[in-house]
Design a protein around this motif. Sequence first.
Motif, PDB file in Angstrom:
ATOM      1  N   UNK A   1       0.794  -1.220   0.000  1.00 52.32           N
ATOM      2  CA  UNK A   1       0.000   0.000   0.000  1.00 52.32           C
ATOM      3  C   UNK A   1       0.832   1.280   0.000  1.00 52.32           C
ATOM      4  N   UNK A   2       2.113   1.204   0.384  1.00 54.43           N
ATOM      5  CA  UNK A   2       2.891   2.429   0.576  1.00 54.43           C
ATOM      6  C   UNK A   2       3.048   3.209  -0.729  1.00 54.43           C
TER       7      UNK A   2
ATOM      8  N   UNK B   1      -7.525   1.388  -3.587  1.00 56.58           N
ATOM      9  CA  UNK B   1      -6.725   0.164  -3.701  1.00 56.58           C
ATOM     10  C   UNK B   1      -5.800   0.016  -2.485  1.00 56.58           C
ATOM     11  N   UNK B   2      -5.232   1.122  -2.014  1.00 58.37           N
ATOM     12  CA  UNK B   2      -4.354   1.060  -0.841  1.00 58.37           C
ATOM     13  C   UNK B   2      -5.112   0.558   0.380  1.00 58.37           C
TER      14      UNK B   2
ATOM     15  N   UNK C   1      -6.155  -2.689   5.025  1.00 55.64           N
ATOM     16  CA  UNK C   1      -7.266  -2.012   5.715  1.00 55.64           C
ATOM     17  C   UNK C   1      -6.935  -1.603   7.149  1.00 55.64           C
ATOM     18  N   UNK C   2      -5.891  -2.172   7.733  1.00 52.80           N
ATOM     19  CA  UNK C   2      -5.516  -1.841   9.113  1.00 52.80           C
ATOM     20  C   UNK C   2      -4.469  -0.733   9.193  1.00 52.80           C
ATOM     21  N   UNK C   3      -4.066  -0.177   8.055  1.00 54.48           N
ATOM     22  CA  UNK C   3      -3.024   0.853   8.057  1.00 54.48           C
ATOM     23  C   UNK C   3      -3.573   2.174   8.580  1.00 54.48           C
TER      24      UNK C   3
ATOM     25  N   UNK D   1     -13.264   7.186  12.143  1.00 52.79           N
ATOM     26  CA  UNK D   1     -13.904   6.436  13.227  1.00 52.79           C
ATOM     27  C   UNK D   1     -13.584   4.946  13.114  1.00 52.79           C
ATOM     28  N   UNK D   2     -13.553   4.451  11.877  1.00 51.80           N
ATOM     29  CA  UNK D   2     -13.139   3.057  11.676  1.00 51.80           C
ATOM     30  C   UNK D   2     -11.694   2.865  12.132  1.00 51.80           C
ATOM     31  N   UNK D   3     -10.860   3.873  11.866  1.00 50.83           N
ATOM     32  CA  UNK D   3      -9.479   3.801  12.337  1.00 50.83           C
ATOM     33  C   UNK D   3      -9.400   3.774  13.853  1.00 50.83           C
TER      34      UNK D   3
END
Length: 379
Positions: A288-289, A313-314, A319-321, A346-348
């Motif tokens: 993802x970077x 796409x990232x 998804x946990x980044x 909020x998901x983060x």
Amino acid sequence: MAALAAAVFLLKFVLDARERLALAWLAIGFLPVTLACFFQYLAGLILEPHWLVVGSIGYFLFLALILMRLKNMYRGMLLAVVVLMLVIWQVKTGWAYNRLWGNEVQYCLNWMKQSPTIRPIKIYLGHAYLKQNDLPQAKSYFVQALGNGFFDYEVFNNLGGIAMKEGEWKAAEDNFRRALVLHPESGAAHNNLGVVYFNEGQDARAEQSYREALRVNPFLVDARKNLAALYRTQGREDEEIGVYEESLKIDPFHQESLALLIEARLKTSRKDNLESLVRRLLEISKDSRSLLNAAVHLDQAGERILAADCFEKALQMDPDSKEVTTELGKFLGNMNHFDEAIAVWSEGLARYPSDPVLLQLIAQAETLKKNISDEKTVP
């Protein structure tokens, strides 16, 4: 002599033709490895089970035939006990070897214990400790591996790399120069010497070293990256872009070069063929970077549709980044999509509770959202 006599008796009078064939197959499997040991005769006779691919066929065939013999000799519980003992022996032996091979340092130390004179194992140990970032141990084994021969260039190259990590630029330069005395065509040594010159502010010498590295090894990606970085610091954008394009001719699927090419083109407002480059990055990306960096630069350049695709796409890939979550929320917030931005952050927070950055961003978005709402309601 007694052992030899026993072996002859066993082969001639006890084992049948099939069992003798299996043992012969096993013995023949040992020959290539045994002969190879003569090239390193000071190391002694070193045999490891995973080298005996051919011999293993004979071993398992012989074991199967012995089990069939036992089946004919014993019945019931006694047979079960014998088979169980064989299974336990196999499992324990395999477990012991897996423990030994599961740790690179432990494996190398065991090998060195069996054959202390063999030099390559000390190089392997140096690399193993280097992976663990144990620089003193790595340096110690690399120094022990020196043997006044051609392959010392690899040792000097690694010692130079350790010196760079320690910030000892003069020692690093000395080691890379020693490597090049032994092997003038070492692309890695030329490239590393260029890194030393670059950090010392000697740009001309750095460029010369990078170019020499590419002369001897045109496929050395690190040298191309370093040369492009040098051009970037000097404001030589066209030459920087040229290096990335040349890298992609050699390896069209090199993700980092493609991402850096997109970034360089955006900085110089050279947007020709930009969409196809971004689509290719979306297709080949494995982490993802690079996608995140591309998304941020595309957003800054006003290419929001392409930026959104890279952000999407990232997030799918990682998804946990927290970094992806943070930047995606900023991207949405900058377009006044505050509800969507707050939902992303909020998901983060669900994954990173009480994170101060995410909490602050949500508070700022709530404030901006309220201010815009108040402005709309003012008569």
